[in-house]
Design a protein around this motif. Structure first.
Motif, short mmCIF file in Angstrom:
data_model
loop_
_atom_site.label_atom_id
_atom_site.label_comp_id
_atom_site.label_asym_id
_atom_site.label_seq_id
_atom_site.Cartn_x
_atom_site.Cartn_y
_atom_site.Cartn_z
N GLY A 230 -10.22 -50.84 3.42
CA GLY A 230 -10.51 -52.27 3.53
C GLY A 230 -11.71 -52.73 2.74
N SER A 231 -12.47 -51.83 2.13
CA SER A 231 -13.65 -52.22 1.35
C SER A 231 -13.25 -52.64 -0.06
CB SER A 231 -14.66 -51.07 1.29
OG SER A 231 -14.10 -49.92 0.67
N ALA A 232 -14.09 -53.47 -0.66
CA ALA A 232 -13.80 -53.99 -2.00
C ALA A 232 -13.92 -52.89 -3.05
CB ALA A 232 -14.77 -55.13 -2.33
N LEU A 233 -13.22 -53.08 -4.16
CA LEU A 233 -13.25 -52.10 -5.25
C LEU A 233 -14.67 -51.83 -5.72
CD1 LEU A 233 -12.06 -50.36 -7.50
CD2 LEU A 233 -11.63 -52.46 -8.81
N GLY A 234 -15.48 -52.86 -5.84
CA GLY A 234 -16.85 -52.67 -6.30
C GLY A 234 -16.95 -52.63 -7.82
N MET A 235 -18.09 -52.15 -8.32
CA MET A 235 -18.38 -52.20 -9.75
C MET A 235 -17.67 -51.09 -10.52
SD MET A 235 -20.28 -54.84 -10.04
CE MET A 235 -20.85 -54.61 -11.73
N TYR A 236 -17.47 -49.94 -9.89
CA TYR A 236 -16.90 -48.81 -10.62
C TYR A 236 -15.39 -48.89 -10.68
CZ TYR A 236 -15.42 -44.19 -12.03
OH TYR A 236 -14.81 -43.15 -12.69
N ASN A 237 -14.83 -48.59 -11.87
CA ASN A 237 -13.39 -48.42 -12.01
C ASN A 237 -13.12 -47.60 -13.27
OD1 ASN A 237 -12.32 -50.18 -14.41
ND2 ASN A 237 -13.79 -51.50 -13.31
N SER A 238 -11.89 -47.12 -13.36
CA SER A 238 -11.49 -46.34 -14.54
C SER A 238 -10.11 -46.78 -15.01
CB SER A 238 -11.48 -44.84 -14.20
OG SER A 238 -11.23 -44.05 -15.35
N TRP A 239 -9.90 -48.11 -15.02
CA TRP A 239 -8.61 -48.66 -15.45
C TRP A 239 -8.33 -48.32 -16.91
CZ3 TRP A 239 -5.53 -49.99 -11.73
CH2 TRP A 239 -6.00 -50.64 -10.59
N ALA A 240 -7.09 -48.05 -17.19
CA ALA A 240 -6.65 -47.89 -18.57
C ALA A 240 -6.70 -49.25 -19.26
CB ALA A 240 -5.23 -47.34 -18.62
N PRO A 241 -6.81 -49.27 -20.59
CA PRO A 241 -6.82 -50.56 -21.31
C PRO A 241 -5.60 -51.39 -20.94
CG PRO A 241 -7.41 -48.77 -22.79
CD PRO A 241 -6.98 -48.12 -21.51
N GLY A 242 -5.83 -52.66 -20.59
CA GLY A 242 -4.74 -53.56 -20.24
C GLY A 242 -4.30 -53.46 -18.79
N GLN A 243 -4.90 -52.55 -18.04
CA GLN A 243 -4.54 -52.37 -16.62
C GLN A 243 -5.63 -52.97 -15.73
OE1 GLN A 243 -1.82 -50.98 -15.06
NE2 GLN A 243 -0.81 -50.71 -17.05
N PRO A 244 -5.21 -53.45 -14.56
CA PRO A 244 -3.84 -53.59 -14.06
C PRO A 244 -3.21 -54.87 -14.61
CG PRO A 244 -5.40 -54.31 -12.40
CD PRO A 244 -6.21 -53.83 -13.54
N ASN A 245 -1.95 -54.82 -14.98
CA ASN A 245 -1.31 -56.00 -15.59
C ASN A 245 -0.24 -56.63 -14.71
OD1 ASN A 245 0.81 -54.19 -15.76
ND2 ASN A 245 0.71 -53.97 -18.00
#
Length: 228
Positions: A166-181
């Protein structure tokens, strides 16, 4: 006549002196005996006092032994509890006090939730780069070419990505270019991509797809989240 009287006086004085010396000697002997008796009495009193101290000390030692035994019992109980808390479920690997497991079983996102709830955890939540790298090494040890769900979604509100706790994604992520689409308006669950151009990055897919998945468990903690 006077000479005779003088002689008698001298003899009397000498006798008196002898008697006084004897009395003085007897008195001295008596005094010495009394002094020895007093010393012995003092020694007896001191000995009795020492015996009382020893009895008190013995009682204190017994009390300390009893308390020590209680503390040992309590410590053993705490150690046992700590071992239970720190033990990962079978097949899980601990990192930073969290246990992880990559399942080599294909499931939908919601079906995977059944498994992690049975284990008392959630889908894995890589909130930082180190944890993300660890999870990648973990799933590669299970299947080097497969895709794996992890615990990120925007099922509740499109575009609002949140972890399954239930917590927010926050600052860190490792999305691929163009993701999430959100291709096809139904890509609401995150997975580790193994496509050559998107390898080891995050991507979104339809939650009904059947992929392998990674769970995490905090020892001693139970999660009962409902995936909607």
């Amino acid at each position: 006549m006077a000479a005779v009287l003088l002689s008698l006086v001298v003899v009397g004085l000498v006798s008196l002196a002898v008697i006084n010396r004897e009395e003085i000697s007897q008195l001295s002997t008596t005094f010495d005996a009394l002094k020895r008796h007093q010393d012995m009495s003092t020694s007896v009193d001191a000995l009795e006092h020492d015996q009382d101290d020893m009895r008190k000390l013995s009682n204190n030692v017994d009390a300390l032994k009893c308390n020590l035994e209680k503390e040992r019992s309590r410590t053993n109980g705490l150690e046992q509890r700590l071992r239970e808390i720190e033990t990962c479920p079978k097949g899980y690997t601990m990192r930073r006090e969290i246990c992880y497991k990559a399942y080599n079983t294909e499931s939908t996102f919601n079906e995977a939730a059944v498994t992690w709830r049975e284990d008392g955890g959630t889908l894995a939540m890589p909130r930082d780069d180190e944890t993300n790298a660890f999870l990648m090494s973990l799933y590669k040890s299970v299947h080097d070419k497969a895709f794996f769900w992890f615990g990120l979604r925007d099922q509740r509100e499109e575009g609002n990505w949140e972890w399954v706790d239930g917590s927010a994604l926050g600052m860190y992520n490792s999305w691929a270019p163009g993701q999430p689409n959100n291709y096809g308006d139904n890509e609401d669950c995150a997975y580790y991509s193994r496509y050559p151009s998107l390898e080891d990055t995050w991507a979104a897919a339809d939650c009904k797809n059947r992929l392998r998945f990674i769970c995490q468990v905090v020892p001693g903690t139970s999660y009962n989240r409902t995936i909607s």
